[in-house]
Enzyme design. Structure first.
Site, mmCIF file in Angstrom:
data_model
loop_
_atom_site.group_PDB
_atom_site.id
_atom_site.type_symbol
_atom_site.label_atom_id
_atom_site.label_comp_id
_atom_site.label_asym_id
_atom_site.label_seq_id
_atom_site.Cartn_x
_atom_site.Cartn_y
_atom_site.Cartn_z
ATOM 1 C CE LYS A 63 22.417 61.863 58.044
ATOM 2 N NZ LYS A 63 22.848 60.838 57.058
ATOM 3 C CB SER A 138 19.792 58.301 57.452
ATOM 4 O OG SER A 138 21.109 58.607 57.033
ATOM 5 C CB SER A 162 22.013 58.306 54.014
ATOM 6 O OG SER A 162 21.434 57.265 54.734
HETATM 7 N N1 GLN Z 1 19.408 53.059 54.278
HETATM 8 C C1 GLN Z 1 20.751 52.614 54.505
HETATM 9 C C2 GLN Z 1 20.882 52.025 55.884
HETATM 10 O O1 GLN Z 1 19.919 52.079 56.611
HETATM 11 C C3 GLN Z 1 21.725 53.722 54.285
HETATM 12 C C4 GLN Z 1 22.004 54.546 55.462
HETATM 13 C C5 GLN Z 1 23.054 55.595 55.208
HETATM 14 O O2 GLN Z 1 23.539 55.749 54.101
HETATM 15 N N2 GLN Z 1 23.429 56.255 56.265
HETATM 16 O O3 GLN Z 1 21.905 51.524 56.249
#
Ligand code: GLN
Length: 456
Positions: A63, A138, A162
């Site tokens: 990532k 994400s 994410s």
């Molecule tokens: N969807 C969650 C958020 O927007 C998780 C994001 C993540 O785990 N980086 O915070």
């Protein structure tokens, strides 16, 4: 595609093929950059036998919030568009020490803020099964890369889901280890008390190998745990599974519920005891998370001021330089979280919001502790729906936040949790089951996931 399909003497060919496939599948928007030159150099070294190890010649993607030599690290933001990694993340170092070859950096929601990869400054990644749908997020790019067989594993970060949610949306395995299992050093910080490093793979055995290699104490990250991950051959320690009823409520799509009930039935037939359990505090987890996490974000993102590194706007005064650099460098969702975070940490609101959310978080941890006195693991859906349509939730941040309901509890409590494929909806979209365990029980979760894979 499995890790064992790759051989050291084919390293150059494996890397070349993966890069070609990425190019061919460009319209999915999986990567932000590739590290072709460095990857091919390393592949040649592997072929010459100068680099050896358990992952010798295995290509992978990270990532784009991991610092990797030979590539920019943008975190999918304009803010870091021209930032080149001066150090390398510990997780990458450990994988490279075993001969793995990073071929590029995958797309994400900017600074990992989001659940669909639509908040990226570089455009959304498309779902691997249906291009009109989101990849999840994400870590969307990494999930799609593994689902489309570009690489056998890809790295992600999971702060509130994410890794698990995009894994579920693309039908691959996604593992978030116990908080502190893998060093966060060299990874762009989102919320330091829940950030976890993990991976996507096509199967649980590969995930076990990757986590085993990445985990362990790191002097550069004082929250890391010492020597805690031990690969485990069978799930014999897991007998009693709690099915979290309030995570399979009416807000969950019927299709998703059916897949989870179906899995529970199969596990029962395979000899496991499955009982309904309640985790009442989980109903408040989204509210807690969207106070605590923005608070940490507002602090972690304070370093991007246009002065030390990152994007700098043209300005005539210092105050204007700070303001404009941050305004132009951050995406809307980043700014929303900085505002919420600054608000809940400000005097007068700190007690009412931040402190209160932390108290609620303690109650949630206590509920988990009580359940783990009687149950070895907990089972739930990963998300209330399968992959939703591109653009479906972008205009309403609350709708997007509510999609995190099931993944957030494990994040707030620092528990290991993974997503394992549990079949498809009638439309053919992927559905993942979430397995959660007590802190340090990562290898038991992976052993159970292996048995689940064998059930289908
Ligand atoms: N969807 C969650 C958020 O927007 C998780 C994001 C993540 O785990 N980086 O915070």
């Amino acid at each position: 595609m499995k890790i064992s399909d790759f051989k050291p003497n084919n390293a150059v060919e494996s890397v070349t093929q993966a890069l070609e496939k990425l190019e061919k599948l460009k319209d999915y928007n999986i990567t932000i950059s590739t590290t072709a030159e460095r990857a091919l150099d390393r592949a040649e070294q592997v072929e010459r036998g100068e680099i050896t190890g358990r992952l010798a010649g295995v290509p992978f993607l990270a990532k784009d919030n991991f610092l990797v030599f030979g590539s920019p690290t943008t975190a999918a933001s304009k803010m870091l568009a021209s930032f080149n990694a001066p150090i390398q993340a510990t997780a990458i170092e450990k994988l490279e020490a075993e001969g793995a070859i990073c071929i590029g950096k995958t797309n994400l929601d900017s600074f990992a803020h989001g659940g669909s990869t639509e908040n990226s400054a570089y455009g959304p990644t498309l779902n691997s099964i249906d291009k009109t749908r989101v990849a999840g997020g994400s870590s969307g790019g990494s999930a799609v890369a593994v689902a489309l067989d570009i690489v056998p594993f890809a790295l992600g970060t999971d702060t509130g889901g994410s890794i698990r949610q995009p894994a579920s949306f693309n039908g691959v395995v996604g593992v978030k280890p116990t908080y502190g299992a893998v060093s966060r050093y060299g990874v762009v910080a989102m919320a330091s008390s829940t950030d976890c490093i993990g991976c996507f793979t096509s199967n649980s055995s590969d995930a076990e190998l990757v986590i085993d290699i990445m985990s362990g104490k790191d002097v550069s990250d004082m929250t890391t745990l010492d020597d805690f991950f031990k690969p485990c051959e069978s799930s014999s320690k897991t007998k009693k599974i709690g099915l979290v009823k309030n995570m399979i409520n009416d807000d969950v799509d019927e299709d998703v519920r059916q897949r989870i009930y179906n899995l529970a039935e199969r596990l029962k037939s395979a000899g496991y005891t499955i009982e309904d359990v309640e985790l009442p505090m989980a109903d408040y987890a989204v509210a807690m998370y969207y106070i605590i996490v923005p608070a940490e974000i507002s602090s972690n993102l304070a370093r991007y001021d246009g002065v030390r590194y990152g994007y700098r706007s043209d300005s005539s005064s210092l105050a204007e330089l700070y303001g404009r650099s941050r305004d132009e460098g951050f995406e809307t969702e980043n700014k929303r979280r900085i505002l919420i975070g600054s608000y809940v940490l400000s005097s007068g609101y700190f007690d009412a919001y931040y402190q209160q959310a932390q108290r609620a978080r303690t109650l949630l941890c206590q509920e988990f502790d009580r359940l783990f006195e009687s149950y070895d693991v907990l089972l739930s859906p990963v998300a209330p729906t399968s992959a939703f349509k591109l653009g479906e939730k972008t205009t309403d941040p609350i709708k997007m936040y509510l999609a995190d309901t099931m993944t957030i509890p494990a994040s707030l409590a620092g528990l290991p949790a993974l997503s394992v494929p549990a079949g498809n909806t009638e439309e053919g979209l992927a559905v993942g089951a979430q397995i959660l365990g007590n802190r340090g029980r990562d290898s038991d979760l992976l052993a159970l996931a292996k048995e689940i894979e064998a059930l289908w």
